[in-house]
Design an enzyme around this catalytic site. Structure first.
Site, PDB file in Angstrom:
ATOM      1  N   HIS A 429       0.820  -1.221   0.000  1.00 12.96           N
ATOM      2  CA  HIS A 429       0.000   0.000   0.000  1.00 12.96           C
ATOM      3  C   HIS A 429       0.848   1.262   0.000  1.00 12.96           C
ATOM      4  O   HIS A 429       2.051   1.263   0.272  1.00 12.96           O
ATOM      5  CB  HIS A 429      -0.956  -0.006   1.203  1.00 12.96           C
ATOM      6  CG  HIS A 429      -0.282   0.047   2.552  1.00 12.96           C
ATOM      7  ND1 HIS A 429       0.071   1.233   3.159  1.00 12.96           N
ATOM      8  CD2 HIS A 429       0.072  -0.940   3.414  1.00 12.96           C
ATOM      9  CE1 HIS A 429       0.614   0.984   4.339  1.00 12.96           C
ATOM     10  NE2 HIS A 429       0.633  -0.334   4.522  1.00 12.96           N
ATOM     11  N   CYS A 448       2.640  -4.961   6.940  1.00 11.77           N
ATOM     12  CA  CYS A 448       2.355  -4.750   5.517  1.00 11.77           C
ATOM     13  C   CYS A 448       3.532  -4.062   4.833  1.00 11.77           C
ATOM     14  O   CYS A 448       4.419  -3.516   5.484  1.00 11.77           O
ATOM     15  CB  CYS A 448       1.084  -3.921   5.349  1.00 11.77           C
ATOM     16  SG  CYS A 448      -0.426  -4.842   5.725  1.00 11.77           S
TER      17      CYS A 448
END
Length: 537
Positions: A429, A448
């Protein structure tokens, strides 16, 4: 003897052996020898379900110990492979080669040959699995290596080998990648260097920079020469040539290329050949864990390199810097493979429960208006009024609410996230924290993978399905609405961890063991019997 066997063998195997024994009374000598051989095979194979099933299907015939040229070729190919196991960084003692050779030499009777037959199959199966998919089970070494290793059916090894060219079969077992071949070559190079004394004395200094001179600069010069970054020279000054050599070294080790030997660069320069060899052997083992088709187009995230790449037909077509999970055990990024299916533009951030109860609940208990950029919802998804809730009465176990951050430029996920749905809740992301990408070591996230160039990454992915990928992305972004864009052709994602890796020219570079995982893998390999060759006693 029959009664003794009955207590040790499975019922089916015992019944087969009894039938073999009864035949000995009615058959001639040649047939009796065949029966004795098959009885020994059945008995020896009974303890291994796959080996037993294979020989039962083939009538307990020989694939190794016969007198034909085909069987001689198989024996030779197996012995050659076991002898060369160390060149793959495998625990060669695991295959009991010396004992196997002695057993073959001492075989005199049909029964002896039957026992040798199964012993060879047992060694073959162990080697075949080790060299193709690794000698270790990764999740047993580190709980964050959650990779699904592409194990093959054990019996299929024997079945396919019996139908194949022996040399060709063994040659095809290891990973058929340029990466693996480069690592294997580097292993030989490093072993040769160790035998010659390595890279010489370490450099003793706190910091060295252009213009310096003295004993430490001479030690740096000599070490760079031995490493191949500097031609032989008599200079005792940190001159422009040495600066260029240091910058090349820094580039090959994932360091900031400033030409200054600070603490980080010095630590890498002083790393021993033995440590580098360990990294190479571990990387070979890791390459075996992903010994499968990775996709003509795929995404590779190398955690130690802090990069995410798109690879098309073996060539890197896009690269961006990344931020990975922080070093503490609960925030480390796991290693696994999955398939990217879509991207979400203008995403909401649904706060993971571990973060909600571990970080935000204590803040809310101090001040119900804390973290006011987040919307708190009940189990039905309805937003609650914070002022009407006494957060102090909840514990991490009883906290009944969820949290999310609506789409915005300050959203924790930035303006786009790339999804490959998985049970670890890991994805790629954007991020509003752009300052972290300028750092040399980038381990700061909750697990992440944050991308430095997420828009360009999106354009590269959409280019396969749109004539105007940038226009499509920007139009969707401008809507401000949370929107899912599906990839018409999903893309495999491989999150890997390599401290030794080949560049585009096949030259090996090195990275830091940021999570300490390679150290744990090396310890496990060492315990399994892998040793460094060339080490001077």
């Amino acid at each position: 003897m029959i009664s003794a066997l009955s207590s040790r063998l499975p019922t089916v195997a015992f019944a087969i052996i009894v039938s073999f024994c009864s035949l000995l009374f009615i058959l001639g000598p040649a047939a009796a020898e065949s029966v004795a051989f098959k009885q020994a095979v059945a008995e020896a194979a009974a303890q291994d379900q796959d080996i037993s099933a294979f020989y039962k299907e083939t009538g307990y015939g020989a694939i190794w110990t016969g007198k034909s040229g085909r069987e001689r070729n198989r024996r030779a190919a197996l012995m050659n492979a076991l002898n060369a196991a160390d060149s793959h960084g495998l625990p060669s003692e695991r295959y009991n080669l010396t004992a196997l050779e002695q057993q073959m030499k001492n075989a005199r009777t049909p029964r002896d040959r039957g026992l040798v037959e199964v012993a060879m199959s047992r060694a073959f199966l162990q080697y075949a699995r080790d060299v193709q998919t690794g000698a270790l089970v990764p999740s047993r070494v580190d709980k964050n290596i959650v990779r699904q290793v592409p194990y093959r059916d054990r019996k299929s090894y024997l079945t396919n080998f019996a139908k194949s060219s022996p040399k060709g079969f063994f040659k095809a077992l290891p990973p058929q990648t340029g990466e693996y071949n480069a690592l294997r070559k580097q292993k030989l190079v490093l072993e040769g260097l160790i035998a010659k004394g390595g890279w010489g004395p370490t450099v003793k200094a706190k910091k060295l920079e252009p213009g310096d001179s003295g004993a430490s600069v001479v030690a740096l010069r000599d070490r760079l020469v031995r490493m191949g970054y500097l031609k032989r020279t008599a200079t005792g000054t940190y001159d422009s040539t040495m600066t260029d050599a240091v910058m090349r070294f820094q580039a090959d080790h994932g360091l900031a290329q400033d030409g200054v030997v600070g603490q980080g660069t010095l630590a890498e320069i002083n790393t021993s050949v033995e440590k580098r060899l360990q990294s190479v052997i571990v990387a070979m083992e890791r390459e075996r864990w992903v010994n499968k088709d990775r996709g003509k187009r795929h995404i590779e995230v190398n955690l130690t390199d802090f990069t995410a790449k798109i690879i098309d037909n073996g060539k890197v077509t896009f690269t961006t810097r990344s931020v990975i999970g922080a070093r503490d055990a609960k925030r480390q990024s796991p290693e696994f493979s999955d398939v990217m299916e879509f991207m979400v533009i203008n995403p909401s951030w649904f706060v993971p429960r571990s973060i909600a109860i571990g970080e935000y609940l204590p803040e809310l208990q101090q001040n119900p208006n804390a973290v006011n950029h987040l919307i708190i919802t009940d189990r039905s998804g309805r937003q609650i009024d914070r002022t009407n809730v006494d957060f102090t009465k909840y514990t991490a176990r009883t906290f009944p609410y969820a949290m999310r951050q609506p789409p915005s430029r300050s959203n924790a996920l930035g303006l786009v996230k790339f999804m490959f749905p998985n049970k670890y809740n890991i994805y790629l992301h954007d991020t509003p924290a752009k300052n972290l990408f300028g750092r040399e070591t980038r381990a700061y996230s909750h697990g992440c993978i944050r991308l430095a160039d997420p828009f360009e990454f999106a354009y590269a992915l959409l280019a396969k399905q749109s004539n105007d990928p940038e226009g499509l992305f920007k139009k969707t972004l401008a809507s401000g609405t949370e929107t899912q864009l599906n990839l018409k052709k999903p893309v495999p994602v491989h999150i890997i961890y390599r401290t030794a890796l080949a560049n585009s020219k096949g030259q090996i570079q090195y990275r830091r063991d940021v999570y300490g995982r390679d150290g744990r893998i090396w310890n496990a390999l060492s315990q399994a019997g892998v040793a460094l060759r060339g080490v001077q006693g």
